[in-house]
Design a protein around this motif. Structure first.
Motif, PDB file in Angstrom:
ATOM      1  N   VAL A 394       0.840  -1.203   0.000  1.00 61.62           N
ATOM      2  CA  VAL A 394       0.000   0.000   0.000  1.00 61.62           C
ATOM      3  C   VAL A 394       0.878   1.257   0.000  1.00 61.62           C
ATOM      4  N   GLN A 395       1.919   1.235   0.811  1.00 65.19           N
ATOM      5  CA  GLN A 395       2.828   2.382   0.883  1.00 65.19           C
ATOM      6  C   GLN A 395       3.466   2.641  -0.492  1.00 65.19           C
ATOM      7  N   LEU A 396       3.959   1.585  -1.129  1.00 62.33           N
ATOM      8  CA  LEU A 396       4.631   1.740  -2.430  1.00 62.33           C
ATOM      9  C   LEU A 396       3.673   2.272  -3.491  1.00 62.33           C
ATOM     10  N   ILE A 397       2.458   1.742  -3.480  1.00 65.13           N
ATOM     11  CA  ILE A 397       1.478   2.169  -4.493  1.00 65.13           C
ATOM     12  C   ILE A 397       1.053   3.611  -4.234  1.00 65.13           C
ATOM     13  N   HIS A 398       0.857   3.949  -2.965  1.00 66.41           N
ATOM     14  CA  HIS A 398       0.488   5.330  -2.623  1.00 66.41           C
ATOM     15  C   HIS A 398       1.596   6.296  -3.062  1.00 66.41           C
ATOM     16  N   ASP A 399       2.860   5.924  -2.801  1.00 63.62           N
ATOM     17  CA  ASP A 399       3.995   6.775  -3.212  1.00 63.62           C
ATOM     18  C   ASP A 399       3.996   6.976  -4.729  1.00 63.62           C
ATOM     19  N   THR A 400       3.578   5.950  -5.474  1.00 67.03           N
ATOM     20  CA  THR A 400       3.598   6.024  -6.933  1.00 67.03           C
ATOM     21  C   THR A 400       2.535   6.966  -7.490  1.00 67.03           C
ATOM     22  N   PHE A 401       1.327   6.889  -6.930  1.00 71.50           N
ATOM     23  CA  PHE A 401       0.208   7.591  -7.572  1.00 71.50           C
ATOM     24  C   PHE A 401      -0.270   8.851  -6.869  1.00 71.50           C
ATOM     25  N   LEU A 402      -0.058   8.957  -5.560  1.00 75.11           N
ATOM     26  CA  LEU A 402      -0.752  10.005  -4.828  1.00 75.11           C
ATOM     27  C   LEU A 402       0.188  10.980  -4.146  1.00 75.11           C
ATOM     28  N   ILE A 403       0.428  12.069  -4.852  1.00 71.69           N
ATOM     29  CA  ILE A 403       1.142  13.160  -4.208  1.00 71.69           C
ATOM     30  C   ILE A 403       0.110  14.260  -3.981  1.00 71.69           C
ATOM     31  N   PRO A 404       0.172  14.929  -2.850  1.00 68.77           N
ATOM     32  CA  PRO A 404      -0.879  15.898  -2.520  1.00 68.77           C
ATOM     33  C   PRO A 404      -1.077  16.948  -3.601  1.00 68.77           C
ATOM     34  N   GLU A 405      -2.343  17.312  -3.829  1.00 70.25           N
ATOM     35  CA  GLU A 405      -2.664  18.364  -4.799  1.00 70.25           C
ATOM     36  C   GLU A 405      -3.226  19.566  -4.077  1.00 70.25           C
ATOM     37  N   ILE A 406      -3.246  20.696  -4.770  1.00 72.59           N
ATOM     38  CA  ILE A 406      -3.651  21.945  -4.113  1.00 72.59           C
ATOM     39  C   ILE A 406      -5.134  21.902  -3.713  1.00 72.59           C
ATOM     40  N   ASP A 407      -5.948  21.202  -4.521  1.00 74.33           N
ATOM     41  CA  ASP A 407      -7.383  21.240  -4.236  1.00 74.33           C
ATOM     42  C   ASP A 407      -7.788  20.286  -3.119  1.00 74.33           C
ATOM     43  N   ASP A 408      -6.869  19.510  -2.627  1.00 76.51           N
ATOM     44  CA  ASP A 408      -7.186  18.649  -1.497  1.00 76.51           C
ATOM     45  C   ASP A 408      -6.496  19.194  -0.256  1.00 76.51           C
ATOM     46  N   GLU A 409      -7.243  19.212   0.795  1.00 77.22           N
ATOM     47  CA  GLU A 409      -6.695  19.750   2.026  1.00 77.22           C
ATOM     48  C   GLU A 409      -5.607  18.817   2.531  1.00 77.22           C
ATOM     49  N   LEU A 410      -4.442  19.354   2.797  1.00 78.20           N
ATOM     50  CA  LEU A 410      -3.365  18.518   3.330  1.00 78.20           C
ATOM     51  C   LEU A 410      -3.670  18.185   4.783  1.00 78.20           C
ATOM     52  N   ALA A 411      -3.553  16.933   5.108  1.00 77.12           N
ATOM     53  CA  ALA A 411      -3.819  16.571   6.500  1.00 77.12           C
ATOM     54  C   ALA A 411      -2.584  15.904   7.080  1.00 77.12           C
ATOM     55  N   LEU A 412      -2.206  16.310   8.229  1.00 80.70           N
ATOM     56  CA  LEU A 412      -1.059  15.681   8.861  1.00 80.70           C
ATOM     57  C   LEU A 412      -1.499  14.354   9.437  1.00 80.70           C
ATOM     58  N   SER A 413      -0.576  13.417   9.435  1.00 80.47           N
ATOM     59  CA  SER A 413      -0.937  12.093   9.943  1.00 80.47           C
ATOM     60  C   SER A 413      -1.417  12.195  11.381  1.00 80.47           C
ATOM     61  N   ALA A 414      -0.877  13.134  12.145  1.00 75.02           N
ATOM     62  CA  ALA A 414      -1.259  13.257  13.548  1.00 75.02           C
ATOM     63  C   ALA A 414      -2.752  13.514  13.692  1.00 75.02           C
ATOM     64  N   SER A 415      -3.322  14.338  12.786  1.00 73.81           N
ATOM     65  CA  SER A 415      -4.753  14.610  12.909  1.00 73.81           C
ATOM     66  C   SER A 415      -5.573  13.429  12.450  1.00 73.81           C
ATOM     67  N   GLY A 416      -4.957  12.547  11.643  1.00 77.34           N
ATOM     68  CA  GLY A 416      -5.676  11.365  11.178  1.00 77.34           C
ATOM     69  C   GLY A 416      -5.983  10.397  12.285  1.00 77.34           C
ATOM     70  N   SER A 417      -5.144  10.371  13.319  1.00 79.10           N
ATOM     71  CA  SER A 417      -5.383   9.368  14.353  1.00 79.10           C
ATOM     72  C   SER A 417      -5.549  10.035  15.715  1.00 79.10           C
TER      73      SER A 417
END
Ligand code: ADP
Ligand code: ASP
Ligand code: MG
Length: 422
Positions: A394-417
């Motif tokens: 999952v980590q490798l695939i995420h690194d390949t396809f998903l880099i943050p874009e301007i129209d999506d709110e950046l969320a820090l991992s800390a707020s995720g959990s």
């Protein structure tokens, strides 16, 4: 303002302090929605898991009817406590079980579908000014048997109630800030999506993103209910799940999912003649076992191997059926592999972008991860891999396809959990 349905998950009602916090949020909503608030709650914290463990200690294969009888108690604790907290704050509140709320299901235990909701009782209480607190995840059959909707099913209760009560929005309060590009507890770089289409969310949910129960998304799409997934621990905007035009979609891949609850079964040396697959998968369907990925590999002129995946909870039942059908058809042995996981990518923009599958396979190859099965559709690609390599995949695939874009709110991992209360 219109009526609103809110749902609070297990972590959000894990102890009495959190229930008090939920009561305050519900009270705020009541001030903004004088037409009424319906609140759906899950069992407290890990209650359902503990009940499942106790059942298995006493009986490794409990009868599904008794399982439902047991599991439905978890939500009943939460509705009574939340109503008491609201009453203590001076509000009129009433707790209703699934049956009392009029939630009628089909006659299937542990994964029943809702067939009808009689809203009379709820509407009567709402008209009298009550906040209505409904037990998630449960219903009743026409012959008065208690049923449950499958793990995570409280989301479906909430969205189905929103549909039946014609509430335009259903708020799902959980322990993350919204729907992320992948599980933020697996990939710290995952970021929150501001909005997502029903179609993509349905795929993500079906492929293992447990933030929403798949049937809740189906239900929302059918009744055009907007789902707002957000945190119960802060007041930030979450993710809106809604109808979206393809034009609004920019990325080929919207999300990555991990499903570690899959198991693989293979029936070896199956005679190569018409009707065999129909018989095997027909028998599994009759037992209400859903089969996910299927691969038939040609061995020689006369026989094939058929491999397929099922939910791990269905593995033993599916093995027994496969063995029996295999014997009847003169096939070879039935082999189980419970140590697998499915990783998938989802995106409506995928269809028009060549090379997505190749990039996914390349990411896995670079990590030395073997692909055991592949399935694709217009908007998803899934690979079965060994369970102990799944998080890395999952980590490798995420690194390949998903880099943050301007129209999506950046969320820090800390707020995720986030565990703290806002
Ligand atoms: P609740 O008890 O509130 O229903 P769940 O545990 O069922 O909460 O669902 C929330 C969890 O879903 C998160 O804690 C997260 O680990 C997981 N999850 C998986 N995929 C995603 C995703 N794409 N976005 C957000 N959360 C996700
Ligand atoms: N309590 C049930 C479960 O743990 C239903 C839910 O939380 O949605 O699966
Ligand atoms: Mg859930």
């Amino acid at each position: 303002m219109s009526l609103i349905v809110q749902k609070f998950g297990g972590t959000s009602v894990a102890d009495t302090e959190r229930i008090r916090h939920v009561a305050r949020r519900v009270a705020d909503a009541y001030a903004r929605h004088p037409e009424g608030v319906v609140v759906v709650v899950s069992a407290m914290g890990k209650t359902t898991d503990r009940l499942v463990e106790m059942a298995r200690e006493l009986n490794p294969e409990p009868i599904p009817r008794e399982m439902d009888m047991l599991l439905a108690t978890g939500e009943q604790i939460s509705i009574a406590l939340l109503s008491m907290a609201l009453q203590q704050m001076g509000y009129k509140a009433i707790s209703l079980t699934g049956a009392q709320a009029g939630i009628l299901t089909e006659n299937v235990h542990t994964k029943a579908k809702i067939v009808n909701i009689n809203t009379d009782a709820m509407r009567r209480f709402l008209a009298e000014g009550y906040i209505v607190v409904v037990a998630g995840f449960q219903g009743i059959t026409a012959d008065h048997q208690i049923t449950t909707l499958g793990r995570g099913g409280s989301d479906t209760t909430a969205v189905a109630l929103a549909g039946a009560l014609e509430a335009p929005v259903c708020e799902i309060y959980t322990d993350v800030d919204g729907v992320y590009t992948t599980d933020p507890n697996v990939v710290p770089e995952a970021y929150k999506l501001a909005e997502i289409s029903y179609e993509e969310m349905l795929e993500l949910a079906q492929l293992g993103a447990k933030v929403l129960h798949p049937r809740s998304v189906e239900c929302a799409r059918k009744y055009k209910t907007v789902i707002h997934v957000r945190s119960s621990f802060n007041s930030r905007e979450g993710t809106y799940v809604k109808a979206m035009k393809d034009l609004e979609v920019h990325r080929p891949v919207t999300g990555v999912t991990l499903d570690s609850k899959q198991a693989k079964l293979a029936l070896r040396d199956v005679p190569d003649k018409p009707g065999i697959a129909a018989r095997l998968f027909g028998a599994l369907a009759e037992a209400h076992i859903s089969v996910d990925m299927i691969i038939q590999s040609v061995q020689d002129d006369a026989t094939n191997d058929i491999a397929f995946t099922v939910h791990e909870d269905d593995l033993n039942a599916a093995t027994a059926i496969t063995r029996q059908v295999g014997e009847e058809m003169g096939a070879g042995e039935t082999v189980q592999d419970p140590h697998i996981a499915k990783v998938s990518i989802v995106g409506v923009g995928m269809a028009g972008t060549p090379g997505i599958a190749a990039n996914m396979f390349q990411a896995l190859a670079e990590g030395g991860i073997n692909i055991q099965m592949i399935a694709t559709s217009e908007i998803k690609i899934s690979c079965v891999v060994s369970r102990d390599q799944a998080r890395q995949a999952v980590q490798l695939i995420h690194d390949t396809f998903l880099i943050p874009e301007i129209d999506d709110e950046l969320a820090l991992s800390a707020s995720g959990s986030s565990e703290g209360l806002a």
